[in-house]
Design an enzyme around this catalytic site. Structure first.
Site, PDB file in Angstrom:
ATOM      1  N   ASP A 211      -5.575   4.166   4.955  1.00 34.90           N
ATOM      2  CA  ASP A 211      -6.561   3.124   5.221  1.00 34.90           C
ATOM      3  C   ASP A 211      -6.248   2.466   6.563  1.00 34.90           C
ATOM      4  O   ASP A 211      -5.135   1.999   6.789  1.00 34.90           O
ATOM      5  CB  ASP A 211      -6.507   2.089   4.088  1.00 34.90           C
TER       6      ASP A 211
ATOM      7  N   HIS B 152     -13.227  -8.286   5.107  1.00 36.93           N
ATOM      8  CA  HIS B 152     -11.907  -8.050   4.539  1.00 36.93           C
ATOM      9  C   HIS B 152     -11.322  -9.317   3.924  1.00 36.93           C
ATOM     10  O   HIS B 152     -11.614 -10.429   4.375  1.00 36.93           O
ATOM     11  CB  HIS B 152     -10.950  -7.540   5.626  1.00 36.93           C
ATOM     12  N   GLY B 153     -10.472  -9.128   2.911  1.00 36.85           N
ATOM     13  CA  GLY B 153      -9.771 -10.243   2.304  1.00 36.85           C
ATOM     14  C   GLY B 153     -10.546 -10.879   1.169  1.00 36.85           C
ATOM     15  O   GLY B 153     -11.675 -10.508   0.856  1.00 36.85           O
TER      16      GLY B 153
ATOM     17  N   HIS C 295     -16.057  -1.042   3.604  1.00 36.66           N
ATOM     18  CA  HIS C 295     -14.795  -1.769   3.522  1.00 36.66           C
ATOM     19  C   HIS C 295     -15.105  -3.222   3.156  1.00 36.66           C
ATOM     20  O   HIS C 295     -16.252  -3.658   3.174  1.00 36.66           O
ATOM     21  CB  HIS C 295     -14.069  -1.731   4.868  1.00 36.66           C
TER      22      HIS C 295
ATOM     23  N   ASN D   1     -14.211   0.522  -0.832  1.00 34.55           N
ATOM     24  CA  ASN D   1     -12.805   0.137  -0.820  1.00 34.55           C
ATOM     25  C   ASN D   1     -12.579  -1.112  -1.670  1.00 34.55           C
ATOM     26  O   ASN D   1     -13.326  -2.087  -1.565  1.00 34.55           O
ATOM     27  CB  ASN D   1     -12.343  -0.151   0.608  1.00 34.55           C
ATOM     28  N   ILE D   2     -11.520  -1.082  -2.473  1.00 31.42           N
ATOM     29  CA  ILE D   2     -11.212  -2.182  -3.383  1.00 31.42           C
ATOM     30  C   ILE D   2      -9.715  -2.475  -3.298  1.00 31.42           C
ATOM     31  O   ILE D   2      -8.890  -1.636  -3.634  1.00 31.42           O
ATOM     32  CB  ILE D   2     -11.621  -1.825  -4.826  1.00 31.42           C
ATOM     33  N   ASP D   3      -9.399  -3.693  -2.848  1.00 31.24           N
ATOM     34  CA  ASP D   3      -7.999  -4.059  -2.652  1.00 31.24           C
ATOM     35  C   ASP D   3      -7.706  -5.469  -3.146  1.00 31.24           C
ATOM     36  O   ASP D   3      -6.910  -5.678  -4.059  1.00 31.24           O
ATOM     37  CB  ASP D   3      -7.635  -3.927  -1.171  1.00 31.24           C
TER      38      ASP D   3
END
Length: 311
Positions: A82, A180-181, A213, A256-258
Site C-alpha cells: 500500500d 485517509h485516516g 483509498h 481499502n479498509i484500515d
C-alpha cells in the site's frame, strides 16, 4: 494455494458488481481476524502492507504470517504493498514475494507520475506481479501519507486514459472525495462522493478496475466503546457505507479498509482491560481484539463490499 494476483479477482468483481476488501495488516491477530472472516463469508481478500507496517513488523514476519493464513484457510489471497513511495520500495516488495504493489506518484507532476509508474510496471509485470497506480490526491493522514485539505485534488477524468495506456497499470486509485485516516469531516459537514467523476472514469475506462483509498466508515458501536473506556472520538466518522456500496456496484473493484480495523481492535482491547484490570496475559485481551477484527470484516464483506459467497 499460493498467493494470487489481483487480476482475476478484479475481473470477477467488475462483472459481479462487488468490490474486494483490501485490509491493512500489522500483526498476527489482525491477519487471523481478517482471514477468518473472509473464510466464513467465502470471499476473496487482499491483505495489504503499508510502509509503517513493514517498519513495525518487518517484511519477513508479515510475509510468513500471510503464508500461514493461506495454508490455514486455503483462500485466494493477494499480498499488496500500500502506497509504495518509490521504485526501490516497490522492487523490494516484488523481490520479497508480494503479488501486487501500489506505486503512489500522485504527489508528482503528471509526466513524472507516468515515468515512475511505468518503471514499476515494467519490473513487476516481468515477474508476474500486478501494479496499482494513482491519479489525484486524497486529503488526510495515514502512516507516511500526509496531505492537507488545501493540497487535495480530485482525479481529472480527462487524464485517466492516457495514464493507463502509457503506464500499463492493472488498476487505478482515484480521488472522488474520500480521505485517509479516521477524522475525515468537521462537525456538521456532510460527506459527499463525486460519483460523477467515478461514472466518467468508468465510461473512459470500460471494464477497468478502479480503487478507493481512504474509505473508513466505523460503526458507531465501536466509537461509543472507545469513548466509554477512555477515548475521545467524534460521533460521525468516515464515509457512509451506502455510498461505498454504491461505488462497489460501479467501476470500483477494490476498497481499502484500515482505520476501521485499528479503532475496532483498540475499542475491544480497552473494554477488556477496563473490565478485567487483573489480566496481564496478551493472549487474553488480544483475543478480544482479534474477535473485533473478524466481526468488522464480516460486516464490511456482507454490507459494503458485497463479496460474500463469490468464491
Amino acid at each position: 494455494m499460493p498467493l494470487v494476483t489481483t487480476k482475476e479477482m478484479f475481473e470477477k468483481a467488475y462483472a459481479g458488481g462487488y468490490a474486494i476488501g483490501a485490509f491493512n495488516v500489522n500483526n498476527m491477530e489482525i491477519i487471523q481476524g481478517i482471514t477468518e472472516a473472509a473464510q466464513a463469508e467465502r470471499s476473496p481478500v487482499i491483505l495489504q502492507v503499508s510502509a509503517g507496517a513493514r517498519k513495525y513488523a518487518k517484511h519477513i514476519y508479515l510475509t510468513k504470517l500471510v503464508e500461514a493464513a493461506i495454508a490455514d484457510t486455503d483462500l485466494p489471497i493477494a499480498l499488496h504493498l500500500d502506497h509504495g513511495e518509490n521504485f526501490d520500495v516497490c522492487k523490494s516488495c516484488i523481490d520479497g514475494g508480494f503479488s501486487s504493489v501500489m506505486i503512489d506518484g500522485s504527489k508528482y507532476s503528471f509526466e513524472e507520475n507516468i515515468e515512475m509508474t511505468r518503471k514499476v510496471v515494467e519490473y513487476a509485470h516481468a515477474r508476474g506481479v500486478t501494479v496499482e497506480g494513482e491519479l489525484g490526491k486524497l486529503a488526510g493522514i495515514e502512516d507516511a501519507v500526509n496531505v492537507s485539505e488545501a493540497d487535495a485534488m480530485f482525479t481529472n477524468p480527462a487524464e485517466v486514459e492516457e495514464f493507463v495506456t502509457r503506464t500499463g497499470v492493472d488498476s487505478l486509485a482515484i480521488a472522488i472525495g474520500t480521505s485517509h485516516g479516521a477524522y475525515k469531516f468537521k462537525p456538521g459537514q456532510k460527506p459527499q462522493l463525486r460519483f460523477d467523476i467515478l461514472e466518467e472514469v468508468g465510461r473512459r475506462l470500460p471494464d477497468f478496475p478502479i480503487v478507493l483509498h481512504g474509505s473508513s466508515s466505523v460503526p458507531q458501536e465501536y466509537v461509543q466503546m472507545v469513548n466509554q473506556y477512555g477515548g475521545a472520538m467524534p460521533d460521525a466518522i468516515g464515509i457512509p457505507e451506502e455510498m461505498l456500496r454504491q461505488a462497489a456496484k460501479m467501476a470500483v473493484c477494490k476498497i481499502n479498509i484500515d482505520s476501521d480495523l485499528r479503532l475496532c481492535m483498540t475499542a475491544a482491547v480497552r473494554k477488556h482491560l477496563a473490565e478485567h484490570p487483573d489480566h496481564f496475559d496478551p493472549r487474553q485481551y488480544l483475543k478480544d481484539g482479534r474477535d473485533a477484527i473478524r466481526s468488522i470484516v464480516q460486516h464490511k464483506i456482507r454490507n459494503v463490499l458485497g463479496s460474500s459467497n463469490t468464491l
